[in-house]
Scaffold this motif. Structure first.
Motif, PDB file in Angstrom:
ATOM      1  N   TYR A   9       0.825  -1.210   0.000  1.00 14.66           N
ATOM      2  CA  TYR A   9       0.000   0.000   0.000  1.00 14.66           C
ATOM      3  C   TYR A   9       0.862   1.264   0.000  1.00 14.66           C
ATOM      4  O   TYR A   9       0.543   2.244  -0.689  1.00 14.66           O
ATOM      5  CB  TYR A   9      -0.933   0.001   1.215  1.00 14.66           C
ATOM      6  CG  TYR A   9      -2.002  -1.063   1.158  1.00 14.66           C
ATOM      7  CD1 TYR A   9      -3.143  -0.875   0.379  1.00 14.66           C
ATOM      8  CD2 TYR A   9      -1.881  -2.257   1.855  1.00 14.66           C
ATOM      9  CE1 TYR A   9      -4.126  -1.847   0.310  1.00 14.66           C
ATOM     10  CE2 TYR A   9      -2.857  -3.229   1.792  1.00 14.66           C
ATOM     11  CZ  TYR A   9      -3.975  -3.022   1.019  1.00 14.66           C
ATOM     12  OH  TYR A   9      -4.941  -3.994   0.943  1.00 14.66           O
ATOM     13  N   PRO A  37      -0.328  12.362   3.979  1.00 12.50           N
ATOM     14  CA  PRO A  37      -1.733  11.930   4.092  1.00 12.50           C
ATOM     15  C   PRO A  37      -1.913  10.431   3.870  1.00 12.50           C
ATOM     16  O   PRO A  37      -2.616   9.757   4.632  1.00 12.50           O
ATOM     17  CB  PRO A  37      -2.440  12.750   3.005  1.00 12.50           C
ATOM     18  CG  PRO A  37      -1.579  13.959   2.824  1.00 12.50           C
ATOM     19  CD  PRO A  37      -0.178  13.466   3.015  1.00 12.50           C
ATOM     20  N   GLY A  38      -1.261   9.894   2.838  1.00  8.64           N
ATOM     21  CA  GLY A  38      -1.354   8.463   2.582  1.00  8.64           C
ATOM     22  C   GLY A  38      -0.693   7.635   3.661  1.00  8.64           C
ATOM     23  O   GLY A  38      -1.201   6.578   4.061  1.00  8.64           O
ATOM     24  N   THR A  44      -4.943   5.605  17.922  1.00  9.67           N
ATOM     25  CA  THR A  44      -5.232   6.282  16.653  1.00  9.67           C
ATOM     26  C   THR A  44      -5.413   7.788  16.853  1.00  9.67           C
ATOM     27  O   THR A  44      -4.990   8.577  15.999  1.00  9.67           O
ATOM     28  CB  THR A  44      -6.494   5.695  16.004  1.00  9.67           C
ATOM     29  OG1 THR A  44      -7.593   5.756  16.919  1.00  9.67           O
ATOM     30  CG2 THR A  44      -6.277   4.238  15.603  1.00  9.67           C
ATOM     31  N   SER A  50      -0.343   8.526   6.797  1.00 10.23           N
ATOM     32  CA  SER A  50      -1.200   8.613   7.971  1.00 10.23           C
ATOM     33  C   SER A  50      -2.362   7.626   7.888  1.00 10.23           C
ATOM     34  O   SER A  50      -2.638   6.885   8.843  1.00 10.23           O
ATOM     35  CB  SER A  50      -1.742  10.041   8.115  1.00 10.23           C
ATOM     36  OG  SER A  50      -2.707  10.115   9.138  1.00 10.23           O
ATOM     37  N   ASN A  51      -3.032   7.592   6.745  1.00 12.03           N
ATOM     38  CA  ASN A  51      -4.165   6.679   6.576  1.00 12.03           C
ATOM     39  C   ASN A  51      -3.728   5.226   6.712  1.00 12.03           C
ATOM     40  O   ASN A  51      -4.408   4.416   7.355  1.00 12.03           O
ATOM     41  CB  ASN A  51      -4.824   6.898   5.209  1.00 12.03           C
ATOM     42  CG  ASN A  51      -5.577   8.209   5.136  1.00 12.03           C
ATOM     43  OD1 ASN A  51      -6.005   8.754   6.154  1.00 12.03           O
ATOM     44  ND2 ASN A  51      -5.734   8.743   3.945  1.00 12.03           N
ATOM     45  N   ASN A  52      -2.611   4.883   6.096  1.00 11.58           N
ATOM     46  CA  ASN A  52      -2.130   3.499   6.157  1.00 11.58           C
ATOM     47  C   ASN A  52      -1.696   3.116   7.563  1.00 11.58           C
ATOM     48  O   ASN A  52      -1.891   1.977   7.987  1.00 11.58           O
ATOM     49  CB  ASN A  52      -0.975   3.294   5.172  1.00 11.58           C
ATOM     50  CG  ASN A  52      -1.459   3.064   3.758  1.00 11.58           C
ATOM     51  OD1 ASN A  52      -1.970   1.993   3.428  1.00 11.58           O
ATOM     52  ND2 ASN A  52      -1.313   4.058   2.900  1.00 11.58           N
ATOM     53  N   GLU A  77      -3.109  10.668  15.060  1.00 12.70           N
ATOM     54  CA  GLU A  77      -3.619  11.769  14.235  1.00 12.70           C
ATOM     55  C   GLU A  77      -3.016  13.098  14.670  1.00 12.70           C
ATOM     56  O   GLU A  77      -2.681  13.936  13.825  1.00 12.70           O
ATOM     57  CB  GLU A  77      -5.144  11.817  14.319  1.00 12.70           C
ATOM     58  CG  GLU A  77      -5.819  10.688  13.558  1.00 12.70           C
ATOM     59  CD  GLU A  77      -7.327  10.834  13.540  1.00 12.70           C
ATOM     60  OE1 GLU A  77      -7.872  11.542  14.414  1.00 12.70           O
ATOM     61  OE2 GLU A  77      -7.958  10.249  12.649  1.00 12.70           O
ATOM     62  N   LEU A 103      -2.977   4.280  10.374  1.00 15.05           N
ATOM     63  CA  LEU A 103      -4.180   4.082  11.175  1.00 15.05           C
ATOM     64  C   LEU A 103      -4.804   2.712  10.903  1.00 15.05           C
ATOM     65  O   LEU A 103      -5.303   2.049  11.813  1.00 15.05           O
ATOM     66  CB  LEU A 103      -5.205   5.189  10.897  1.00 15.05           C
ATOM     67  CG  LEU A 103      -4.782   6.598  11.325  1.00 15.05           C
ATOM     68  CD1 LEU A 103      -5.857   7.613  10.955  1.00 15.05           C
ATOM     69  CD2 LEU A 103      -4.513   6.663  12.824  1.00 15.05           C
ATOM     70  N   VAL A 104      -4.774   2.297   9.644  1.00 13.09           N
ATOM     71  CA  VAL A 104      -5.297   0.969   9.306  1.00 13.09           C
ATOM     72  C   VAL A 104      -4.350  -0.117   9.829  1.00 13.09           C
ATOM     73  O   VAL A 104      -4.798  -1.146  10.349  1.00 13.09           O
ATOM     74  CB  VAL A 104      -5.480   0.824   7.781  1.00 13.09           C
ATOM     75  CG1 VAL A 104      -5.944  -0.584   7.430  1.00 13.09           C
ATOM     76  CG2 VAL A 104      -6.472   1.848   7.265  1.00 13.09           C
TER      77      VAL A 104
END
Length: 230
Positions: free
Chosen positions: A109, A154-155, A207, A157-159, A211, A161-162
């Motif tokens: 990812y 941004p990417g 999480t 951060s999202n990855n 953030e 969190l997942v």
């Protein structure tokens, strides 16, 4: 007594979960950078290998990969060891298997996230570096990577969190993480709602703190960057 005395057990499990997540993130970032560079390479073989990696990994459920690597990998390692004359059974450490699996999954990812971030850096930046007499390594370290990282935040951060939530799957291979400790406490007290809620709140604290850290990083890397207005 608060949580029937299982609070320390949950906190110890939370420490294992966080350790797995951070180690997996480090591996995923390394694989993501290599994958992104390979996808942007002029060599067809490197591009094809990176494409195969991201396509296969993103198309298979995380749990299937975890079981495949832990159990299938254990069989393969022992079969190879037996052929080499090593008769003692080799037991794969669940922590190592968990980190390798999650890092390998999220490396795919992050490959796409980093690839897009590299493409977002204007090519004129490299040309300017060459004009100033910088070497390729200096251009990459001082110009390309800092700007790429800002676009990748941004990417990333999202990855992350997942990823930190996906660490719960290591409980199926016997690692004593937060999820496993919560299941043990729930089974011992027969109060599943209380302990699964406690587990959920600990994950939520991870999480939420993440953030805040990523928001700070975004502001830090955006210093001196003009934002366009519509």
């Amino acid at each position: 007594m608060f949580l029937h005395g299982f609070l320390n057990s949950l906190l110890e499990g939370a420490g294992v979960t966080l350790s797995v997540a951070l180690a997996s993130l480090a591996m995923a970032m390394a694989l993501g950078l290599l994958g992104a560079i390979a996808k942007l390479s002029k060599f067809r073989f490197a591009r094809g290998l990176a494409y195969l990696y991201t396509t296969l990994i993103r198309g298979v459920p995380d749990l299937v990969l975890m079981l495949l690597i832990f159990y299938g990998g254990q069989v393969a390692v022992n079969e190879i060891a037996l052929r080499l004359g090593h008769e003692e059974y080799i037991d794969i450490n669940p922590y190592v298997a968990g980190v390798l699996t999650i890092g390998f999954i999220f490396g795919a990812y992050l490959t796409e996230a980093f690839r897009g971030a590299f493409l977002a850096v204007p090519p004129g930046q490299r040309e300017a570096g060459l004009a100033y007499g910088l070497s390729g390594w200096q251009i990459a370290w001082r110009i390309t990577l800092p700007q790429m990282f800002r676009h990748a935040l941004p990417g990333l951060s999202n990855n992350w969190l997942v990823l930190i939530k996906s660490t719960a799957i290591v409980s199926v291979i016997g690692l004593s993480d937060l999820m496993t400790r919560g299941q043990q406490a729930a089974g011992s007290t027969r109060e599943p709602f209380v302990f699964y809620l406690a587990v959920a709140l600990i994950y939520l604290s991870f999480t939420s703190l993440s953030e805040l850290i990523f928001n700070w990083l975004e502001k830090r890397f955006s210093i001196g960057v003009r934002k366009g207005t519509l």
